[in-house]
Motif scaffolding. Structure first.
Motif, PDB file in Angstrom:
ATOM      1  N   LEU A 162       3.959 -23.486   5.331  1.00 38.15           N
ATOM      2  CA  LEU A 162       5.397 -23.177   5.828  1.00 38.15           C
ATOM      3  C   LEU A 162       5.209 -21.602   6.195  1.00 38.15           C
ATOM      4  O   LEU A 162       5.763 -21.465   7.229  1.00 38.15           O
ATOM      5  N   PHE A 163       4.036 -20.955   5.928  1.00 38.55           N
ATOM      6  CA  PHE A 163       3.991 -19.618   6.672  1.00 38.55           C
ATOM      7  C   PHE A 163       3.515 -19.776   7.900  1.00 38.55           C
ATOM      8  O   PHE A 163       4.017 -18.870   8.839  1.00 38.55           O
ATOM      9  N   LEU A 164       2.601 -20.710   8.383  1.00 37.60           N
ATOM     10  CA  LEU A 164       2.459 -21.179   9.562  1.00 37.60           C
ATOM     11  C   LEU A 164       3.583 -21.380  10.505  1.00 37.60           C
ATOM     12  O   LEU A 164       3.673 -20.685  11.734  1.00 37.60           O
ATOM     13  N   PHE A 215      -9.205  -6.840  19.251  1.00 38.71           N
ATOM     14  CA  PHE A 215      -8.607  -6.492  18.078  1.00 38.71           C
ATOM     15  C   PHE A 215      -7.002  -6.468  18.165  1.00 38.71           C
ATOM     16  O   PHE A 215      -6.118  -6.896  17.189  1.00 38.71           O
ATOM     17  N   THR A 216      -6.424  -5.914  19.173  1.00 41.43           N
ATOM     18  CA  THR A 216      -5.236  -5.588  19.344  1.00 41.43           C
ATOM     19  C   THR A 216      -4.664  -6.969  19.344  1.00 41.43           C
ATOM     20  O   THR A 216      -3.297  -7.160  18.671  1.00 41.43           O
ATOM     21  N   ASN A 217      -4.935  -7.786  20.472  1.00 43.91           N
ATOM     22  CA  ASN A 217      -4.233  -9.222  20.402  1.00 43.91           C
ATOM     23  C   ASN A 217      -4.441 -10.024  18.947  1.00 43.91           C
ATOM     24  O   ASN A 217      -3.631 -10.469  18.791  1.00 43.91           O
ATOM     25  N   ALA A 218      -5.575  -9.898  18.327  1.00 38.72           N
ATOM     26  CA  ALA A 218      -5.803 -10.465  17.015  1.00 38.72           C
ATOM     27  C   ALA A 218      -4.925  -9.993  16.180  1.00 38.72           C
ATOM     28  O   ALA A 218      -4.160 -10.950  15.587  1.00 38.72           O
ATOM     29  N   PHE A 219      -4.698  -8.780  15.859  1.00 41.45           N
ATOM     30  CA  PHE A 219      -3.744  -8.446  14.797  1.00 41.45           C
ATOM     31  C   PHE A 219      -2.219  -8.573  15.371  1.00 41.45           C
ATOM     32  O   PHE A 219      -1.464  -9.189  14.411  1.00 41.45           O
ATOM     33  N   ALA A 220      -2.017  -8.369  16.496  1.00 48.10           N
ATOM     34  CA  ALA A 220      -0.326  -8.592  16.832  1.00 48.10           C
ATOM     35  C   ALA A 220      -0.247 -10.076  16.952  1.00 48.10           C
ATOM     36  O   ALA A 220       1.087 -10.495  16.498  1.00 48.10           O
ATOM     37  N   ASN A 221      -0.975 -11.244  16.908  1.00 46.56           N
ATOM     38  CA  ASN A 221      -0.881 -12.473  16.775  1.00 46.56           C
ATOM     39  C   ASN A 221      -1.490 -13.139  15.669  1.00 46.56           C
ATOM     40  O   ASN A 221      -1.337 -14.285  15.901  1.00 46.56           O
ATOM     41  N   CYS A 222      -1.523 -12.333  14.609  1.00 46.87           N
ATOM     42  CA  CYS A 222      -2.441 -12.956  13.446  1.00 46.87           C
ATOM     43  C   CYS A 222      -1.544 -13.828  12.804  1.00 46.87           C
ATOM     44  O   CYS A 222      -0.266 -13.653  12.602  1.00 46.87           O
ATOM     45  N   GLY A 223      -2.193 -15.093  12.683  1.00 47.40           N
ATOM     46  CA  GLY A 223      -1.409 -16.324  11.981  1.00 47.40           C
ATOM     47  C   GLY A 223      -0.212 -16.970  13.050  1.00 47.40           C
ATOM     48  O   GLY A 223       0.141 -17.782  12.475  1.00 47.40           O
ATOM     49  N   THR A 224      -0.047 -16.595  14.101  1.00 46.13           N
ATOM     50  CA  THR A 224       0.886 -17.302  14.637  1.00 46.13           C
ATOM     51  C   THR A 224       0.506 -18.143  15.451  1.00 46.13           C
ATOM     52  O   THR A 224       1.274 -18.984  15.977  1.00 46.13           O
ATOM     53  N   THR A 225      -0.857 -18.487  15.704  1.00 47.39           N
ATOM     54  CA  THR A 225      -1.277 -19.612  16.720  1.00 47.39           C
ATOM     55  C   THR A 225      -1.143 -19.335  17.846  1.00 47.39           C
ATOM     56  O   THR A 225      -1.299 -20.335  18.924  1.00 47.39           O
ATOM     57  N   SER A 226      -0.736 -18.403  18.396  1.00 45.97           N
ATOM     58  CA  SER A 226      -0.416 -18.098  19.952  1.00 45.97           C
ATOM     59  C   SER A 226      -1.208 -17.370  20.516  1.00 45.97           C
ATOM     60  O   SER A 226      -1.608 -16.300  20.476  1.00 45.97           O
ATOM     61  N   ASP A 227      -2.057 -18.118  21.570  1.00 46.64           N
ATOM     62  CA  ASP A 227      -3.051 -17.651  22.461  1.00 46.64           C
ATOM     63  C   ASP A 227      -2.852 -17.471  23.524  1.00 46.64           C
ATOM     64  O   ASP A 227      -3.588 -17.688  24.491  1.00 46.64           O
ATOM     65  N   LYS A 228      -1.407 -17.286  23.991  1.00 42.64           N
ATOM     66  CA  LYS A 228      -0.945 -17.121  25.173  1.00 42.64           C
ATOM     67  C   LYS A 228      -1.562 -15.885  25.924  1.00 42.64           C
ATOM     68  O   LYS A 228      -2.044 -16.052  27.208  1.00 42.64           O
ATOM     69  N   THR A 248      24.337 -12.066   7.390  1.00 40.89           N
ATOM     70  CA  THR A 248      23.921 -13.339   6.749  1.00 40.89           C
ATOM     71  C   THR A 248      22.641 -13.397   7.683  1.00 40.89           C
ATOM     72  O   THR A 248      22.539 -13.122   8.775  1.00 40.89           O
ATOM     73  N   LEU A 249      21.701 -14.080   7.136  1.00 33.61           N
ATOM     74  CA  LEU A 249      20.310 -14.503   7.661  1.00 33.61           C
ATOM     75  C   LEU A 249      20.131 -15.997   7.294  1.00 33.61           C
ATOM     76  O   LEU A 249      20.203 -16.163   6.243  1.00 33.61           O
ATOM     77  N   PRO A 250      19.585 -16.815   8.195  1.00 34.76           N
ATOM     78  CA  PRO A 250      19.374 -18.198   7.896  1.00 34.76           C
ATOM     79  C   PRO A 250      17.968 -18.177   6.817  1.00 34.76           C
ATOM     80  O   PRO A 250      17.347 -17.369   6.806  1.00 34.76           O
ATOM     81  N   ASN A 251      17.931 -19.279   6.176  1.00 39.05           N
ATOM     82  CA  ASN A 251      16.672 -19.566   5.625  1.00 39.05           C
ATOM     83  C   ASN A 251      15.410 -19.530   6.487  1.00 39.05           C
ATOM     84  O   ASN A 251      15.457 -19.648   7.666  1.00 39.05           O
ATOM     85  N   MET A 252      14.215 -19.177   5.730  1.00 44.83           N
ATOM     86  CA  MET A 252      13.130 -19.037   6.678  1.00 44.83           C
ATOM     87  C   MET A 252      13.163 -17.985   7.563  1.00 44.83           C
ATOM     88  O   MET A 252      12.660 -17.802   8.898  1.00 44.83           O
ATOM     89  N   SER A 253      13.689 -16.575   7.081  1.00 46.51           N
ATOM     90  CA  SER A 253      13.772 -15.642   7.948  1.00 46.51           C
ATOM     91  C   SER A 253      12.716 -14.540   7.396  1.00 46.51           C
ATOM     92  O   SER A 253      12.423 -14.387   6.334  1.00 46.51           O
ATOM     93  N   ARG A 254      12.636 -13.451   8.437  1.00 46.47           N
ATOM     94  CA  ARG A 254      11.895 -12.211   7.902  1.00 46.47           C
ATOM     95  C   ARG A 254      12.637 -11.655   6.819  1.00 46.47           C
ATOM     96  O   ARG A 254      13.768 -11.070   7.021  1.00 46.47           O
ATOM     97  N   VAL A 255      12.131 -11.119   5.735  1.00 48.39           N
ATOM     98  CA  VAL A 255      12.744 -10.256   4.725  1.00 48.39           C
ATOM     99  C   VAL A 255      11.596  -9.463   4.306  1.00 48.39           C
ATOM    100  O   VAL A 255      10.663  -9.828   3.591  1.00 48.39           O
ATOM    101  N   THR A 256      11.761  -7.972   4.374  1.00 53.04           N
ATOM    102  CA  THR A 256      10.709  -7.237   3.966  1.00 53.04           C
ATOM    103  C   THR A 256      10.937  -6.834   2.652  1.00 53.04           C
ATOM    104  O   THR A 256      11.798  -6.890   2.035  1.00 53.04           O
TER     105      THR A 256
END
Length: 1013
Positions: free
Chosen positions: A326-328, A362-375, A880-888
């Motif tokens: 789910l988090f991925l 490190f900057t790229n790793a932190f910014a894309n941590c867990g996103t699987t985006s290696d663009k 309103t915000l949809p399910n599976m949204s960012r909530v701090t």
């Protein structure tokens, strides 16, 4: 006409006190009690005689009047300002004081009694019976609004019987019900005020009540009492109960409760407990629960398991498979990384220097941590190929952060670089093993076999270095003796490279166990070896072993802080930090402040100041005041420590006073102090919008300016570059939170930050910060038959700008330079003016290069439409915000489910701060919330009308989590043939989830990163 008598002196009544008749003495005493407030000064001269009258052995007064004499003395001392004596005689007054009317005197004496009782309790002394009676009477009469105050006093007095009494005499005004069955149960018997228990639990877990003096026995008894009282209510608060299980390490009770819920067909409650355990409990605890379920016959079938089987669903949740998927998907779908920042940083920093290459990594790793985006990596293959030696190690390990939690596809990314792969290089092989550990953080069973191969004696020390770090991260807090012994073998080889990683890994595996065997072995070897790297890693390993041990760590702390070797004293500071993390313990703070200004070694002083951030993070508003003078120290190492203390303690809070203290430090003359200031500002402002923290935009600009300034020191540019990645961590969907939403310590974050600050000595350890990032998602899942994500809209009762994503960096267009005006001679100007005047008189039109200026004194005419200023529309108070949204974390309290929603949460969220029409409160103010995944109950019935759009579900990206490899180890996945692109998708590339996002691209074919040997 009779004149009212006015008392002008107490002399007469005082004389009557010496009369031979006892009745007259009693009369005089009673009269003096009525006028003591006016004539206490006269009565004070007779205190010695009054004390004689109050003496229990004296026969000057009848026995029932002696307490009144004591009460009179107490009042005289009260008015004289001698409060201790006043309390003493009030206690002797006994029943006479209890009958005293409410007022300043009674409140002051009661306060003094409570202070005295608490002081005696903390010293371990027995409380006087008279004092105990007053305290008990006060607490028994306290109810309603003062219930929490009474609970706090009972805790301070360590009176578990009073805690139970206060709760059992309370009544809840309203109790939310999440099911019809719960509503029936509520009507059958009264419900107690559960908020009191939640208050006690939050205070105990957070350590904010100064409970460091509590014994382990009392703490265990308190948890057991809370567990019993929570079960009194018909609808137990399973979230709080889960926290107690984890805090008390009560695996048996947790397993039995899950078995009971499954047998009673209350699977949804069991699923929610399992999700919450994933956040608040360590890996070893969860494995114990799974073993308990297996013993009770609730283990999932080994052959042909059905996805709808509750046993399979529960086991997948406990293993973390469901939450990882789910988090991925959440991080991949909502990735808001601004690629232009990474592009500008890469173009600005000269990658021929290793420090700059590592900074971009490190900057790229932190910014894309867990996103699987290696663009970014795919678009900069030439830059990637220029990595050499340890920079190559860090770059390969960064793949582990980018694909963190991608348990299925992650292995496919690092497979070419593993030992024996298609891209042989010892640095990339070591980095790939570290990456494997980062991908499977907290799941040792999936990568254990492959990582153990890297520890073999015939392997290169660099490969062993990566394997040891990977094992430590993946087997964190498992206390696995087999893994520990294998890593110890590497340590005893006495190789500086492999031994350094072994020291950290041994501590990570034994995290929080306080194992005497591990402590003895690590400390003795640290004293024997000559390698500073090994000594430092072992010192930090000892700190990890004593994580959250509080007073139990005092012995080893004293040993380390008294060592002659400064490196071991350095480890002693972090032992204090981890053992007392979040407690705010005064003794620990005092020790750290003393070392920060007295130790002869700069590293130790820096570590002592940094450790303050860990100890005080629950009291983060006080940290700027504590470190203010340290931030102005002449010693730059102390100043650097002060910056990190602020960043760690105030991470994710946006605390203005901390930012104001750090801003001047960004102009410090010493480069590494500026570096610390940049990093800390990024930690504090992570996930802060411009509306909530107005300075966030200017500080982002500061980072870009420093990175682009070629005259800036390399260390400062390194820090500013990393800060850019931290502030946008995980595609701007991750935060740094040292405590969970349930109030418990966030183990991964605390350990990750501790590893990260070691980058001072060893850059690859900066990857530890990737462990500290936590996704800030709110994901509601329906689990009636299988785990699904319904399409529902949540209401946020606040302005959208407060929690909006930061706007992407805008490209500044270069302004066209204005042409210089042609010089005009004064004579020419006068001639032109004369010609212009003549032609105007003649009425001819004049075309000139210079237009006559319009005087500003003349009134300008305008249309009515232009006079009306367009007002900016006011921002709505909710959205309103949809399910599976960012909530701090700060946003969570504003979230509610609409009234007409088909789904309702099994566990309530905090009550919204403002009520909005059409929404219902799904929790209460005091309800603790834990975890980002909420199990939803489907309330659909044949009689209810289905709201448009409900009943539909959000489709997860199957290419991110192919079902074929679910639950398989790395070795099992490696034996399978390479799947096609259609089956797996390109490894980690950002998918086309948002059609409006122009930055998304189609996944290219899988490839290997071109590292050059």
């Amino acid at each position: 006409m009779p004149v009212a008598s006015v008392t002008t002196s107490a002399a007469g009544s005082l004389n009557l006190l010496e009369d031979e008749d006892k009745d007259i003495r009693v009369y005089a005493l009673n009269h003096l009690l009525t006028i003591v407030g006016q004539f206490w000064a006269e009565m004070s001269d007779k205190l010695s005689y009054l004390e004689l009258l109050a003496d229990p052995m004296s026969k000057e007064l009848p026995p029932d009047s002696r307490p009144q004499a004591a009460l009179l003395i107490s009042k005289i001392y009260f008015y004289m300002g001698y409060l201790d004596e006043a309390v003493e005689f009030a206690l002797k007054a006994g029943t006479s004081f209890e009958k005293e009317k409410e007022g300043e005197f009674r409140e002051t004496i009661i306060s003094g009694c409570l202070d005295r009782a608490i002081e005696q309790t903390s010293k371990g002394e027995k409380i006087d019976p008279a004092l105990s009676n007053i305290v008990d009477s006060v607490l028994r009469s306290t109810s309603g609004e003062n219930g929490k105050l009474a609970m706090g006093l009972a805790l301070s007095l360590r009176r578990l019987d009073l805690v139970e009494m206060i709760y059992l005499t309370s009544r809840a005004t309203s109790q939310p019900s999440t099911s019809a069955q719960g509503a029936k149960s509520q009507s059958s018997r009264p419900t107690h005020d559960e908020s009191l228990l939640k208050y006690v639990l939050s205070e105990v877990v957070s350590g904010a009540t100064g409970n460091e003096s509590w014994t382990e026995e009392f703490r265990t008894n308190l948890f057991n009492l809370l567990l019993r009282l929570f079960h009194f209510n018909p609808n137990p608060d399973w979230n709080s109960i889960t926290t107690i299980w984890a805090q008390n390490s009560d695996v048996d009770a947790c397993g039995e409760a899950l078995v009971k819920l499954i047998n009673e067909e209350k699977q949804l409650d069991a699923y929610q407990i399992a999700f919450d355990l994933g956040e608040v409990a360590p890996q070893a605890f969860i494995e114990g629960v799974r073993t308990k379920l297996s013993e009770k016959g609730l283990a999932p079938p080994t052959e042909d398991p059905e996805e709808s089987d509750p046993k399979v669903i529960l086991d997948n949740i406990l293993k973390g498979v469901t939450s990882a998927e789910l988090f991925l998907n959440f991080l991949n779908k909502n990735n808001k990384t601004d690629m232009s920042i990474l592009k500008v940083t890469k173009e600005t920093l000269e990658d021929r220097y290793s420090i700059y290459h590592s900074a971009i990594t490190f900057t790229n790793a932190f910014a894309n941590c867990g996103t699987t985006s290696d663009k970014f990596l795919r678009e900069n293959l030439d830059w990637l190929g220029r990595a050499s030696n340890w920079a190559k190690f860090s770059t390969t390990a960064a793949l582990g952060l980018i694909h963190r939690g991608s348990w299925i596809n992650g292995i496919k990314v690092v497979k070419p670089y593993l030992p024996g792969g298609s891209a042989p290089n010892k640095y990339s092989e070591g980095g790939s093993l570290f990456a494997l550990g980062l991908i499977y953080n907290g799941r040792k069973d999936l990568a254990e076999q492959e990582l153990k191969k890297g520890l073999q004696e015939n392997m290169d020390p660099i490969i062993q270095h990566g394997a040891a770090l990977g094992l430590g991260v993946s087997a964190i807090a498992t206390a696995d003796e087999d893994i520990y012994e294998q890593i110890r073998t590497i340590l005893f080889s006495d190789n500086a490279t492999a031994g350094e990683a072994a020291g950290y890994a041994m501590g990570l595996v034994m995290l929080g166990t306080a194992s005497e065997k591990a402590l003895d072995e690590m400390l003795s070897y640290a004293r024997e070896t000559q390698h500073e790297k090994i000594i430092r890693s072992l010192a930090m390993g000892i700190a990890f072993v004593m994580y959250d041990q509080r007073e139990k760590a005092d012995g080893i702390i004293q040993i380390l802080t008294e060592e002659k070797d400064a490196i071991l004293r350095y480890g002693g500071m972090f032992t204090i930090a981890l053992a007392y993390a979040g407690t705010g313990n005064n003794k620990a703070v005092k020790k750290l402040l003393h070392v920060a200004v007295s130790d002869v070694n700069d590293d130790v002083r820096r570590a002592a100041v940094t450790a303050l951030g860990f100890v005080l993070f629950r009291n983060h508003t006080q940290v700027p005041r504590v470190v203010q003078l340290l931030a102005e120290s002449y010693n730059p190492h102390v100043r650097h420590g002060a910056t990190l203390a602020l960043g760690i303690s105030c991470a994710g809070t946006g605390l203005e006073s901390a930012i104001e203290l750090l801003e001047p430090m960004t102009k410090d003359p010493v480069d590494f102090v500026r570096q610390g200031a940049y990093l800390s500002l990024a930690m504090i402002l992570i996930q802060q919008s411009e509306a909530s923290s107005p300075k966030s935009a200017s500080i982002r600009d500061l980072f870009s300016k420093v990175v682009s300034d070629k005259h800036e020191d390399p260390m400062a540019r390194f820090g500013a570059s990393l800060a850019q990645g931290i502030i946008d961590a995980g595609g701007r969907n991750m935060t740094l939170a040292l405590s969970t939403r349930a109030g418990t310590l966030n183990m991964n974050t605390i350990v990750g930050l501790t590893l990260f600050v070691q980058f001072w000595y060893w850059f690859p350890l900066a990857h530890g910060l990737g462990l500290a990032f936590t996704p800030t998602a709110l994901i509601g899942v329906s689990a009636e038959k299988e785990i699904k994500i319904p399409k529902i809209d949540l209401t946020c009762n606040s302005k959208q700008s407060l929690f909006a994503y930061p706007s992407n960096e805008k490209k500044v267009e270069e302004k066209k330079k204005d042409k210089a005006k042609t010089a005009v001679l004064s004579t020419t100007a006068k001639a032109k003016a004369r010609d212009r005047a003549k032609k105007q008189e003649a009425g001819e039109a004049m075309d000139t290069d210079e237009k006559p200026e319009i005087s500003s004194d003349k009134p300008t005419t305008s249309t009515p439409a232009s006079q009306q200023q367009k007002k900016k529309p006011s921002e709505p108070s909710s959205f309103t915000l949809p399910n599976m949204s960012r909530v701090t974390p700060t946003q969570l309290q504003f979230i509610s489910f609409p009234n007409e929603s088909r789904y309702s949460p099994v566990r309530p969220l905090p009550e919204p701060s403002t009520s909005t029409a059409g929404s219902k409160n799904i929790g209460n103010t005091n309800s603790s919330s834990s975890g980002s995944i909420i199990v939803l109950r489907d309330n659909k019935s044949d009689s209810t009308e289905e709201v448009q759009g409900e009943g539909e579900f959000i489709e997860l990206d199957k290419s991110l989590w192919p079902s074929a490899g679910q639950g398989q180890t790395v070795a099992e996945q490696q034996q399978q043939p390479e799947p096609t692109q259609q089956a797996t998708g390109a490894v980690g590339i950002q998918q086309q989830n948002n059609e409006d996002d122009d930055d998304d691209v189609e996944p290219p074919q899988p490839f290997e990163y071109p590292f050059e040997d």
